[in-house]
Design an enzyme around this catalytic site. Sequence first.
Site, PDB file in Angstrom:
ATOM      1  N   SER A  66       1.829  -7.535  -1.012  1.00 17.15           N
ATOM      2  CA  SER A  66       2.445  -8.674  -0.077  1.00 17.15           C
ATOM      3  C   SER A  66       1.805  -9.927  -0.189  1.00 17.15           C
ATOM      4  CB  SER A  66       2.707  -8.087   1.212  1.00 17.15           C
ATOM      5  OG  SER A  66       1.663  -8.099   2.045  1.00 17.15           O
ATOM      6  N   THR A 101       0.799  -1.259   0.028  1.00 16.45           N
ATOM      7  CA  THR A 101       0.043  -0.118   0.031  1.00 16.45           C
ATOM      8  C   THR A 101       0.832   1.290   0.029  1.00 16.45           C
ATOM      9  OG1 THR A 101      -1.876  -1.136   1.100  1.00 16.45           O
ATOM     10  CG2 THR A 101      -1.816   1.228   1.450  1.00 16.45           C
ATOM     11  N   THR A 107       1.699  -4.557   4.045  1.00 15.64           N
ATOM     12  CA  THR A 107       1.521  -4.902   5.471  1.00 15.64           C
ATOM     13  C   THR A 107       0.646  -6.287   5.627  1.00 15.64           C
ATOM     14  OG1 THR A 107      -0.735  -3.510   5.559  1.00 15.64           O
ATOM     15  CG2 THR A 107       1.149  -2.480   6.139  1.00 15.64           C
ATOM     16  N   ASP A 108       0.024  -6.679   4.571  1.00 13.33           N
ATOM     17  CA  ASP A 108      -0.642  -7.953   4.859  1.00 13.33           C
ATOM     18  C   ASP A 108       0.224  -9.114   5.325  1.00 13.33           C
ATOM     19  OD1 ASP A 108      -2.863  -6.588   4.453  1.00 13.33           O
ATOM     20  OD2 ASP A 108      -3.401  -7.485   2.285  1.00 13.33           O
TER      21      ASP A 108
END
Length: 333
Positions: free
Chosen positions: A65, A19, A98-99
């Site tokens: 990710s 992101t 971030t996932d």
Amino acid sequence: MHTPKPKLPTIALIGTGGTIASTASDPTAMTDYAVTEPVSAILDAVPEITGLANVQYCQPFNVDSRCLDNKMVLKLARRVDRILADPSVDAAVITHGTDTLEETAYFLNLTLKSRKAVVMTGAMRPASARSADGPLNLYHAMLVAAAPDAAGRGVMVAMNESVHAARHVCKTHTSNVQAFSSQQHGCLGGIVNGVPRFFNTPASSHTLATDFTVSGLKTLPWVDIIYDHQSAGPHLFEASIAAGAQGIVLAGTGNGSMSPAAEKGMRLAARKGVTCVRSTRVGDGHVTASATDARQGLISAGSLNPQKARILLMLALSVTRDRERIQGYFDRC
Ligand code: SIN
């Protein structure tokens, strides 16, 4: 690239996507965005970084990710290892979605062979958003990486003014900028009024103190995660065994307890030579060793969540299949 300033540290910035590198159609859109920005643009958006460090950037890939696989994570680890081995580089900052950030962070924490500071960061809001969080997160990650007392703490994650150890950090919110937590362990430190402050040192083995290295490692053993629940069936275990998994991590209930189907499936897998780890779907706390683990050939995950237990199990299986030794890795790493 800017003219190097001799007194500043040299920090390698490694962009991988997420992101922080994404844009949406309008500034109020917080979903339905896509990775569009190269790492050079993310860096240029924060000109204050030129006062902190001389930055050399590279971009091994630029993806969400969720798209990362073992091959890409291995490639990233090799690249970061090579960069850190360069005596002219003082530290590294990695931008990442971030996932699955916690998975890559833990993998690097276990495999990098350097004392130099490595700080990962990302963003919950795309770069195009009103009040995007990426630029400040990147600036803070650079501040932490440049701090003289950052070295030797393993891989760190700087998000929303907190600094977390890769071993403990988890994503715990789907959309809020306060999306990361180190749960019961607490964070390593924070950025207080623009100054990085450390309060803790990681107690688990990391980087130079582990048995794991990616040098010479071409592939990783296949490890599945199976999520337990009421009225579960054994078929996912059978499918995993039939697909050739070398390890299974159970996201068990409570303290790693198993439904009757999971017990059956784990027993079957262990009999077929698959290494089985009991973790938990709870989200905080330890899965403690049970008196029956050794007899059933099972390993308890301690405080590692299922996705991190999978990372450690893949690395452990790349050096041994001995249950006691693998349990030792779960106890120490
Ligand atoms: C991703 O993980 O690549 C998308 C989500 C994010 O970075 O927050």
